[in-house]
Design a protein around this motif. Structure first.
Motif, mmCIF file in Angstrom:
data_model
loop_
_atom_site.group_PDB
_atom_site.id
_atom_site.type_symbol
_atom_site.label_atom_id
_atom_site.label_comp_id
_atom_site.label_asym_id
_atom_site.label_seq_id
_atom_site.Cartn_x
_atom_site.Cartn_y
_atom_site.Cartn_z
ATOM 1 N N GLN A 106 9.986 -13.538 5.046
ATOM 2 C CA GLN A 106 9.223 -12.689 5.944
ATOM 3 C C GLN A 106 9.817 -11.279 5.936
ATOM 4 O O GLN A 106 11.021 -11.107 6.168
ATOM 5 C CB GLN A 106 9.248 -13.257 7.361
ATOM 6 C CG GLN A 106 8.593 -14.630 7.480
ATOM 7 C CD GLN A 106 7.109 -14.578 7.186
ATOM 8 O OE1 GLN A 106 6.393 -13.726 7.701
ATOM 9 N NE2 GLN A 106 6.644 -15.508 6.354
ATOM 10 N N VAL A 107 8.992 -10.302 5.639
ATOM 11 C CA VAL A 107 9.475 -8.924 5.574
ATOM 12 C C VAL A 107 8.515 -8.018 6.335
ATOM 13 O O VAL A 107 7.365 -8.366 6.599
ATOM 14 C CB VAL A 107 9.604 -8.434 4.113
ATOM 15 C CG1 VAL A 107 10.628 -9.265 3.358
ATOM 16 C CG2 VAL A 107 8.263 -8.450 3.403
ATOM 17 N N ASP A 108 9.014 -6.848 6.684
ATOM 18 C CA ASP A 108 8.162 -5.845 7.322
ATOM 19 C C ASP A 108 7.202 -5.256 6.292
ATOM 20 O O ASP A 108 7.372 -5.428 5.085
ATOM 21 C CB ASP A 108 9.023 -4.731 7.908
ATOM 22 C CG ASP A 108 9.892 -5.211 9.059
ATOM 23 O OD1 ASP A 108 9.491 -6.185 9.733
ATOM 24 O OD2 ASP A 108 10.976 -4.631 9.265
ATOM 25 N N ALA A 109 6.207 -4.564 6.778
ATOM 26 C CA ALA A 109 5.234 -3.930 5.893
ATOM 27 C C ALA A 109 5.935 -3.002 4.912
ATOM 28 O O ALA A 109 6.857 -2.257 5.285
ATOM 29 C CB ALA A 109 4.207 -3.161 6.713
ATOM 30 N N TYR A 110 5.516 -3.076 3.663
ATOM 31 C CA TYR A 110 6.056 -2.194 2.626
ATOM 32 C C TYR A 110 5.376 -0.846 2.806
ATOM 33 O O TYR A 110 4.151 -0.735 2.794
ATOM 34 C CB TYR A 110 5.752 -2.778 1.246
ATOM 35 C CG TYR A 110 6.533 -2.152 0.111
ATOM 36 C CD1 TYR A 110 7.460 -2.899 -0.603
ATOM 37 C CD2 TYR A 110 6.326 -0.831 -0.272
ATOM 38 C CE1 TYR A 110 8.179 -2.338 -1.653
ATOM 39 C CE2 TYR A 110 7.036 -0.263 -1.301
ATOM 40 C CZ TYR A 110 7.953 -1.024 -2.003
ATOM 41 O OH TYR A 110 8.662 -0.463 -3.041
ATOM 42 N N GLU A 111 6.178 0.192 2.972
ATOM 43 C CA GLU A 111 5.629 1.533 3.179
ATOM 44 C C GLU A 111 6.019 2.419 2.007
ATOM 45 O O GLU A 111 7.197 2.509 1.645
ATOM 46 C CB GLU A 111 6.130 2.126 4.488
ATOM 47 C CG GLU A 111 5.671 1.337 5.723
ATOM 48 C CD GLU A 111 6.119 1.997 7.024
ATOM 49 O OE1 GLU A 111 6.742 3.079 6.950
ATOM 50 O OE2 GLU A 111 5.847 1.419 8.083
ATOM 51 N N ALA A 112 5.016 3.051 1.385
ATOM 52 C CA ALA A 112 5.265 3.932 0.252
ATOM 53 C C ALA A 112 4.035 4.788 0.013
ATOM 54 O O ALA A 112 2.921 4.443 0.427
ATOM 55 C CB ALA A 112 5.586 3.122 -1.004
ATOM 56 N N THR A 113 4.237 5.906 -0.632
ATOM 57 C CA THR A 113 3.149 6.803 -1.015
ATOM 58 C C THR A 113 3.138 6.919 -2.527
ATOM 59 O O THR A 113 4.162 7.262 -3.125
ATOM 60 C CB THR A 113 3.334 8.197 -0.390
ATOM 61 O OG1 THR A 113 3.373 8.073 1.041
ATOM 62 C CG2 THR A 113 2.192 9.122 -0.786
ATOM 63 N N PRO A 114 2.026 6.637 -3.174
ATOM 64 C CA PRO A 114 1.982 6.710 -4.638
ATOM 65 C C PRO A 114 2.264 8.114 -5.147
ATOM 66 O O PRO A 114 1.920 9.122 -4.504
ATOM 67 C CB PRO A 114 0.548 6.291 -4.975
ATOM 68 C CG PRO A 114 0.063 5.554 -3.777
ATOM 69 C CD PRO A 114 0.747 6.183 -2.611
ATOM 70 N N ASP A 115 2.883 8.182 -6.300
ATOM 71 C CA ASP A 115 3.163 9.448 -6.963
ATOM 72 C C ASP A 115 2.112 9.652 -8.055
ATOM 73 O O ASP A 115 2.260 9.172 -9.177
ATOM 74 C CB ASP A 115 4.566 9.423 -7.575
ATOM 75 C CG ASP A 115 4.940 10.744 -8.209
ATOM 76 O OD1 ASP A 115 4.099 11.675 -8.215
ATOM 77 O OD2 ASP A 115 6.071 10.859 -8.724
ATOM 78 N N ASP A 116 1.043 10.357 -7.716
ATOM 79 C CA ASP A 116 -0.053 10.523 -8.657
ATOM 80 C C ASP A 116 0.263 11.505 -9.779
ATOM 81 O O ASP A 116 -0.577 11.723 -10.662
ATOM 82 C CB ASP A 116 -1.322 10.959 -7.915
ATOM 83 C CG ASP A 116 -1.934 9.809 -7.127
ATOM 84 O OD1 ASP A 116 -1.588 8.644 -7.413
ATOM 85 O OD2 ASP A 116 -2.752 10.070 -6.223
ATOM 86 N N ARG A 117 1.469 12.045 -9.777
ATOM 87 C CA ARG A 117 1.892 12.842 -10.932
ATOM 88 C C ARG A 117 2.120 11.954 -12.152
ATOM 89 O O ARG A 117 2.212 12.448 -13.279
ATOM 90 C CB ARG A 117 3.180 13.606 -10.610
ATOM 91 C CG ARG A 117 3.036 14.661 -9.534
ATOM 92 C CD ARG A 117 4.383 15.254 -9.168
ATOM 93 N NE ARG A 117 5.305 14.225 -8.658
ATOM 94 C CZ ARG A 117 6.579 14.466 -8.339
ATOM 95 N NH1 ARG A 117 7.080 15.678 -8.491
ATOM 96 N NH2 ARG A 117 7.340 13.482 -7.861
#
Length: 281
Positions: A140-151
């Protein structure tokens, strides 16, 4: 970036290692899941290329494997028990084509430690290691938070604008007959993107199905990064999957990550205004 069967075996049960089974077959979409149920590396979670690593296809607009919607992919990572601090190991039957797709997606999100099992399940079995039929029980883990690098990617429109740019090399990961338009077993139009270079992903591998040594890969990709010839390398394939194998291999060889055209050939041909080429030029 690579991990051997022996090294992975030594980490079975390590809470910081998450193993992902990426097996798939384009001509049999249920193959991977069924194969997983019949036997997988202990503790592995299954990732379905169509359902987990891609978004739904929009006929006439997208390619065959659009990038997954970010929020849904982040939700799948949470369900798989993956955190941004984990070491993720991806494997498939051996060549690494589907494993490299997961590797790229995680790099797109900025995940630091992602590895591919060199030789995949074929090498695992050859080493004499056991398989399991027990479904994984992700932590059980917390929500994975990340922002894609569209570069790390280009759109069809951006690629179209670069077709005659001498500072760009466009690599097609498909086999030579498909590149030349001599055959096309999957998509309705044969050929390739103009000015692309045929660079089949299989050439990253030895006859035994493991990745070639880094120095060999460095020689393979050297011309595409030569000073004064190309400052930008873009990879594509049929649907944005095997192109990731070339990206992984170039990066493994020490080069900057090429960019991915995720829609690839199957998206390119949805617009009749986009040019196509046949033959070996």
């Amino acid at each position: 970036m690579l991990i051997s069967p022996a090294s992975l075996h030594s980490h079975l049960g390590d809470a910081k290692y998450r193993i992902i089974d990426c097996r798939f077959a384009l001509n049999d979409p249920e193959y991977g899941r069924l194969a997983y149920l019949q036997g997988h590396i202990p503790g592995a979670v299954y990732a379905d290329l169509n359902k987990d690593l891609s978004a739904p296809v929009i006929p006439g607009k997208t390619g065959r494997h659009p990038l997954p919607e970010v929020h849904k992919f982040l939700g799948w990572l949470q369900q798989a028990g993956i955190t941004s601090e984990d070491t993720v190991v991806a494997y498939d039957d051996g060549p690494g084509a589907y494993a490299s797709r997961l590797w790229w997606l995680l790099k797109w999100l900025g995940h630091d430690d992602v590895r591919i099992l060199d030789g995949g399940l074929k090498a695992w079995r050859a080493a004499g290691y056991d398989l399991s039929t027990e479904p994984a029980a992700p932590k059980q883990v917390d929500a994975y938070e990340a922002t894609p690098d569209d570069r790390l990617l280009v759109t069809a429109e951006e690629l179209h604008s670069k077709l005659n740019d001498a500072s760009v090399n466009i690599l097609d990961a498909r086999a030579a007959p498909r590149f030349a338009g001599e055959m096309e077993p999957i998509d309705p139009v044969a050929g390739h993107i103009p000015n692309a270079i045929c660079a089949p992903f299989e050439e990253n591998l030895t006859p035994e199905g493991v990745f070639k040594p880094e120095e060999e890969l460095r020689r393979r990709f050297a011309n595409y990064y030569a000073h004064g010839k190309a400052w930008e390398v873009i990879c594509y394939c049929g649907s944005g999957v095997t192109a990731c194998h070339n990206i992984f291999s170039a990066h493994l060889a020490g080069y900057p990550m090429p960019k991915l055209y995720p829609g690839s050939w199957s998206e390119w041909i949805t617009d009749p205004n986009r040019p196509i080429a046949v033959g070996n030029e």
